[in-house]
Design a protein around this motif. Structure first.
Motif, PDB file in Angstrom:
ATOM      1  N   VAL A   1       0.846  -1.200   0.000  1.00  0.00           N
ATOM      2  CA  VAL A   1       0.000   0.000   0.000  1.00  0.00           C
ATOM      3  C   VAL A   1       0.880   1.249   0.000  1.00  0.00           C
ATOM      4  O   VAL A   1       0.583   2.239  -0.688  1.00  0.00           O
ATOM      5  CB  VAL A   1      -0.944  -0.007   1.220  1.00  0.00           C
ATOM      6  N   GLY A   2       1.985   1.203   0.754  1.00  0.00           N
ATOM      7  CA  GLY A   2       2.902   2.336   0.777  1.00  0.00           C
ATOM      8  C   GLY A   2       3.515   2.600  -0.584  1.00  0.00           C
ATOM      9  O   GLY A   2       3.663   3.752  -1.004  1.00  0.00           O
ATOM     10  N   ALA A   3       3.882   1.525  -1.307  1.00  0.00           N
ATOM     11  CA  ALA A   3       4.438   1.688  -2.651  1.00  0.00           C
ATOM     12  C   ALA A   3       3.411   2.299  -3.593  1.00  0.00           C
ATOM     13  O   ALA A   3       3.745   3.120  -4.456  1.00  0.00           O
ATOM     14  CB  ALA A   3       4.903   0.332  -3.183  1.00  0.00           C
ATOM     15  N   THR A   4       2.152   1.912  -3.406  1.00  0.00           N
ATOM     16  CA  THR A   4       1.095   2.474  -4.238  1.00  0.00           C
ATOM     17  C   THR A   4       0.967   3.977  -4.018  1.00  0.00           C
ATOM     18  O   THR A   4       0.868   4.760  -4.975  1.00  0.00           O
ATOM     19  CB  THR A   4      -0.246   1.789  -3.922  1.00  0.00           C
ATOM     20  N   GLU A   5       0.963   4.396  -2.743  1.00  0.00           N
ATOM     21  CA  GLU A   5       0.756   5.806  -2.427  1.00  0.00           C
ATOM     22  C   GLU A   5       1.998   6.645  -2.697  1.00  0.00           C
ATOM     23  O   GLU A   5       1.884   7.804  -3.096  1.00  0.00           O
ATOM     24  CB  GLU A   5       0.347   5.944  -0.951  1.00  0.00           C
ATOM     25  N   GLN A   6       3.185   6.080  -2.497  1.00  0.00           N
ATOM     26  CA  GLN A   6       4.412   6.865  -2.605  1.00  0.00           C
ATOM     27  C   GLN A   6       5.027   6.851  -4.005  1.00  0.00           C
ATOM     28  O   GLN A   6       5.767   7.779  -4.354  1.00  0.00           O
ATOM     29  CB  GLN A   6       5.453   6.346  -1.600  1.00  0.00           C
ATOM     30  N   VAL A   7       4.741   5.807  -4.785  1.00  0.00           N
ATOM     31  CA  VAL A   7       5.348   5.703  -6.111  1.00  0.00           C
ATOM     32  C   VAL A   7       4.307   5.769  -7.222  1.00  0.00           C
ATOM     33  O   VAL A   7       4.388   6.616  -8.118  1.00  0.00           O
ATOM     34  CB  VAL A   7       6.159   4.391  -6.236  1.00  0.00           C
ATOM     35  N   MET A   8       3.314   4.873  -7.163  1.00  0.00           N
ATOM     36  CA  MET A   8       2.352   4.785  -8.249  1.00  0.00           C
ATOM     37  C   MET A   8       1.444   6.007  -8.318  1.00  0.00           C
ATOM     38  O   MET A   8       1.122   6.484  -9.410  1.00  0.00           O
ATOM     39  CB  MET A   8       1.502   3.515  -8.091  1.00  0.00           C
ATOM     40  N   ALA A   9       1.018   6.510  -7.155  1.00  0.00           N
ATOM     41  CA  ALA A   9       0.127   7.668  -7.155  1.00  0.00           C
ATOM     42  C   ALA A   9       0.782   8.896  -7.790  1.00  0.00           C
ATOM     43  O   ALA A   9       0.159   9.540  -8.654  1.00  0.00           O
ATOM     44  CB  ALA A   9      -0.335   7.975  -5.730  1.00  0.00           C
ATOM     45  N   PRO A  10       2.025   9.279  -7.417  1.00  0.00           N
ATOM     46  CA  PRO A  10       2.641  10.433  -8.091  1.00  0.00           C
ATOM     47  C   PRO A  10       2.787  10.248  -9.598  1.00  0.00           C
ATOM     48  O   PRO A  10       2.620  11.201 -10.366  1.00  0.00           O
ATOM     49  CB  PRO A  10       4.009  10.537  -7.405  1.00  0.00           C
ATOM     50  N   ILE A  11       3.109   9.013 -10.028  1.00  0.00           N
ATOM     51  CA  ILE A  11       3.222   8.756 -11.470  1.00  0.00           C
ATOM     52  C   ILE A  11       1.876   8.996 -12.150  1.00  0.00           C
ATOM     53  O   ILE A  11       1.787   9.632 -13.210  1.00  0.00           O
ATOM     54  CB  ILE A  11       3.704   7.316 -11.714  1.00  0.00           C
TER      55      ILE A  11
END
Length: 301
Positions: free
Chosen positions: A131-141
């Motif tokens: 979930v952290g990877a989703t919010e910190q990496v995927m969301a900004p992309i």
């Protein structure tokens, strides 16, 4: 007859502005969040039933996941602003806009599946890490791609205004322009061929990728639980059922924007403002998309 469309279009815009100003969208999002929590509980029960191999458990799981995706999509995110703004700003074919809505939602499911199984099988990541990877990496992309699309719409509208300004100041020597008005000799709007232009395949792919880059957290939840419970295929099916529920909402938003744009263009087709209305709508839609996306991007980073 097109002038009679001005009244229903004006009423629709006024109702939307009133609903927005009165906090109606916030209330709708709060109601959807409550329904979403209830469906999360139902998903947990359906997963336990599926693990116990109870009859019709998988069918129940898929229906609940579909409903979860629908109510979850009513809240913030899931590309509604992008789909609606793009459908309003660009003269996109109806079927293409519908396909973009559905494929972008299905793309979110694919992203969730890839993220979860790459994370747990290759990188041994926990649910919190995923979930952290989703919010910190995927969301900004995702937000960055959406902002780029908004800026692209703004750029297109500015170029369109520039072309029209150049055409207005350039002497016209042709006497065979069938788009001129018989009473004043000037063009009041674009020709049918000009209006028929649709979004390019490149724009469509960028739209889908921008929305699909950030997977639904509900899909992550279901995929991780079903992997831990040993019923991975049920989780994958549930993720796609959620995506179809989400696609229902985004498609409805796309259809609404398509109809609203058509009504606005038709209402002004017989006026002197017809030639500038389409790029003006595109400019406003692009600015809205870019501002919202940049705001979300600043919050994400």
């Amino acid at each position: 007859m097109s002038k009679y469309l001005i009244v229903p279009v004006a009423i629709a815009i006024a109702v939307l502005l009133w609903f927005w100003g009165s906090g109606g969208f916030d209330s709708l999002a709060a109601w959807a969040a409550g329904e979403q929590r209830e469906f999360q509980n139902q998903i947990a029960r359906a997963l336990r039933a599926a693990r116990a191999e109870q009859p019709a458990a998988i069918a129940t799981l898929l229906m609940v996941c579909f409903a979860y995706g629908f109510f979850h999509a009513i809240g913030p995110g899931h590309g509604k602003v992008l789909i609606g703004g793009y459908g309003l700003g660009r003269n996109v074919a109806f079927l293409r806009l519908s396909a973009i809505s559905v494929l972008s939602s299905l793309g979110q499911a694919v992203t969730a599946i890839v993220l979860v199984y790459a994370g747990v099988l290759i990188f041994q990541m926990s649910r919190e890490s995923l979930v952290g990877a989703t919010e910190q990496v995927m969301a900004p992309i995702s937000y960055g791609a959406i902002a780029a699309i908004g800026l692209w719409l703004v750029l297109r509208s500015i170029r369109s205004f520039a072309r029209r300004s150049h055409s207005a100041t350039t002497p016209q020597h042709s006497h065979h322009d069938h788009g001129t008005c018989s009473s004043c000799g000037h063009r009041h709007g674009p020709t049918a061929q000009e209006v028929a232009q649709v979004g390019s395949l490149r724009e469509s792919v960028l739209l889908i990728a921008g929305i699909a880059a950030r997977p639904c957290t509900g899909a992550l939840f279901v995929l991780i639980l079903t992997w831990q419970m040993g019923i991975a295929m049920a989780g994958i099916a549930g993720a796609f059922a959620m995506a179809l529920g989400t696609a229902t909402v985004t498609t409805l938003v796309g259809w609404t924007s398509f109809g609203l744009r058509g009504g606005l263009i038709a209402s002004a087709s017989a006026t002197r403002f017809a030639s500038v209305l389409a790029p003006t709508i595109e400019l406003v839609a692009g600015l809205i998309i870019a501002v919202i996306a940049f705001g979300l991007l600043m919050r994400a980073i």
